[in-house]
Design a protein around this motif. Sequence first.
Motif: not given
Length: 102
Positions: A43-49, A51-59
């Motif tokens: 999700a395009k949520t705020e960058e925070r220590p 929060t991990d945005h590094s994955f491509n997909y989640s199930l």
Amino acid sequence: MLHNVYFWLKSDLNPEQRNTFEGELIKLKEIPYLVHGFIGKPAKTEERPVTDHSFNYSLTLHFKNMEDHDHYQKDCEHHLRFINTCKSFWDRVVVYDSSPVH
């Protein structure tokens, strides 16, 4: 019981491989004995220590009980096909399984 899986795909996948991965992933959330299935991207949520945005997909797969989860892991033809078809597409997979506290 929740089965949460995060995928980091190889960076050199072509569009056909990505479409195959996504199509096979979608089939997993349609398994009839699931309570619910969800597929997402970061999700395009705020960058925070934290929060991990590094994955491509989640199930996320919601099973009624541990027996359904165990069947999925060992005997589910959809899951086995997904692994055999798509395992060459990812660099990393992380699984977080959780059961209710109460």
